[in-house]
Design an enzyme around this catalytic site. Structure first.
Site, mmCIF file in Angstrom:
data_model
loop_
_atom_site.group_PDB
_atom_site.id
_atom_site.type_symbol
_atom_site.label_atom_id
_atom_site.label_comp_id
_atom_site.label_asym_id
_atom_site.label_seq_id
_atom_site.Cartn_x
_atom_site.Cartn_y
_atom_site.Cartn_z
ATOM 1 N N CYS A 84 33.700 8.665 4.140
ATOM 2 C CA CYS A 84 35.004 9.116 4.634
ATOM 3 C C CYS A 84 34.930 10.511 5.255
ATOM 4 O O CYS A 84 35.601 10.788 6.246
ATOM 5 C CB CYS A 84 36.032 9.118 3.497
ATOM 6 N N GLU A 129 44.707 7.716 1.984
ATOM 7 C CA GLU A 129 43.588 8.442 2.578
ATOM 8 C C GLU A 129 43.007 7.557 3.660
ATOM 9 O O GLU A 129 42.401 6.520 3.377
ATOM 10 C CB GLU A 129 42.504 8.792 1.562
#
Length: 448
Positions: free
Chosen positions: A258, A224
């Site tokens: 994020c 990720e």
């Protein structure tokens, strides 16, 4: 490694960098422990994770205070991250024993199975912006499925990451969870080591390097990476509400999330009241926002803002490094932004809300889709046809309609393009940590 308090600039602590020979020893120790842990009944592995979760909960204040000192995260937010990590450990403690394969319909006298097995040794490389919650997910899923782990926490919060892993490791057999410390060089050593999975949450540049290494070594890369998440503000929405959503997405944790809002496309019909409300929101957030993680990262954020201002954008509020100690940066609202500015085309990862005014929803959607990343996106709209079109067309792993944060527990998505690959959360993460073996069990021939 030296870590300074991003609020005051004072020394928080020093952490020795793990040497290459010690990295090798950690991987070898995890490799030696892997077969025994894989053979441990899933229910016993789950019980160990339950015990670890209880111990982490008991140490929540200690971990939160370490996190707040190392990264500048507000203490309540840091404590929330620990609680999220506890919940994730409990989740995988429960899901691990019920993670199952499939039986197949073959010949009457045979048994055919698809059986998930642990992959072996998982190298877990975690970030600084939510160190406990992210590590709990990757480590918890790896352990629940019978893998051993070598964990390298971020060099920006080494004490938080190490202490969390130490607490978990106390409830596991020796070698099942090893810990190493260091920066990207140590992470590269782990990626090159004889491991079976490299699970990384962090920058796109590092993720691409890991992917290239794994393509050569044969390890599985679970990534990720960066995001450049858009927010669309459609015609007909309440501009005050939309501004509050945009501010939450852009300024929470000083933009160091994020799935933070990185770029905003607002319909011309609501642009003026939206911008006025967003400016007020930013000024209110300035009273409670924490610092950026360090001054190096602040230089990166300010460089993006300065480039936009030089390119013709204008700051309605913020936009400059303040005087004083630490690594603070004010919530910033930029207007007059265009696609080729770094604040619109790259991940800023700071409390910056760059805004581009668009004439209609189709143009907003085109701009939002025109990007190299593919992590998440948010759409604020009262038009359900627009909502339907948006979630279908946005090339990202997560689409949020009318709520910048939120969603049901257990959700898992796959980031697209430069944002990574593989499931990083939810029950599907157990699949990432296992490999499926097909078994055909037939009887021997009958003697004549």
């Amino acid at each position: 490694m030296i870590v300074l308090d991003p609020r005051t600039g004072e020394l928080v602590g020093r952490t020795p960098v793990t040497s290459a020979p010690r990295c090798d020893e950690a991987v070898a120790s995890a490799r030696a422990a892997a077969p025994g842990w894989a053979r441990t009944p899933a229910a016993e592995r789950g019980a160990a994770l339950h015990a670890a979760a209880a111990a982490v909960r008991a140490a929540a204040d200690e971990l939160a205070q370490l996190n707040a000192r190392e990264t500048g995260k507000p203490l309540d937010d840091a404590r929330g991250g620990v609680e999220a990590g506890v919940g994730t450990l409990v989740q995988y403690a429960e899901l691990g024993p019920v993670h199952r394969g499939r039986s197949l319909h073959g010949a009457w006298d045979a048994t055919d199975l698809m059986v998930p097995e642990p992959r072996g040794v998982v190298a877990v490389l975690t970030p600084w912006n939510d160190p406990v919650a992210v590590a709990a997910g990757l480590i918890g899923a790896a352990l629940a499925t019978g893998n051993s782990v070598v964990h390298k926490p971020s060099e920006r919060c080494p004490q938080t990451g190490r202490r969390f892993a130490e607490i978990v490791a106390e409830h596991l057999p020796r070698g099942v969870l090893e810990i190493v410390d260091g920066d990207g060089a140590v992470g590269a050593l782990l990626a090159e080591a004889p491991v079976d999975v490299v699970a990384h949450v962090g920058s796109t540049a590092t993720g691409r390097s890991i992917a290239a290494t794994c393509a050569r070594t044969g390890a599985r890369a679970l990534l990720e990476n960066g995001g450049n998440d858009p927010l669309i503000v459609d015609d007909g929405v309440d501009p005050e509400w939309a501004a509050a959503q945009a501010a939450l997405g852009a300024f929470a944790n000083a933009g160091q999330i994020c799935v933070a809002v990185e770029r905003i496309y607002v319909h011309a019909s609501v642009a003026d009241p939206f911008l006025a409300a967003l400016t007020r929101e930013a000024q209110e957030w300035a009273e409670r926002i924490g610092p950026l993680v360090d001054r190096e990262h602040r230089r990166h954020v300010d460089g993006h803002v300065a480039g936009a201002l030089e390119g013709g954008a204008r700051a309605l509020t913020g936009g400059a490094i303040p005087d004083g100690p630490g690594a603070f940066y004010p919530p910033t609202v930029l207007i007059g932004c265009v696609p080729d500015m770094a604040v619109m085309s790259e991940e800023t990862f700071g409390p910056v809300a760059p805004v581009q005014v668009v004439p209609d929803f189709p143009e907003a959607l085109r701009e939002a889709c025109d990007d190299t990343y593919g992590l998440a996106a948010t759409v604020l709209t009262a038009d359900m046809a627009h909502a339907q079109t948006a979630w279908r067309e946005l090339p990202v792993g997560t689409v949020k309609i009318n709520n910048v944060f939120g969603g049901a527990p257990g959700g898992a998505s796959q980031p697209r393009r430069a944002s990574g690959s593989g499931f990083g959360f939810g029950p599907e993460l157990l699949d990432e940590m296992t490999a499926v073996k097909v078994v055909h069990l037939a009887p021997p021939p009958t003697p004549h």
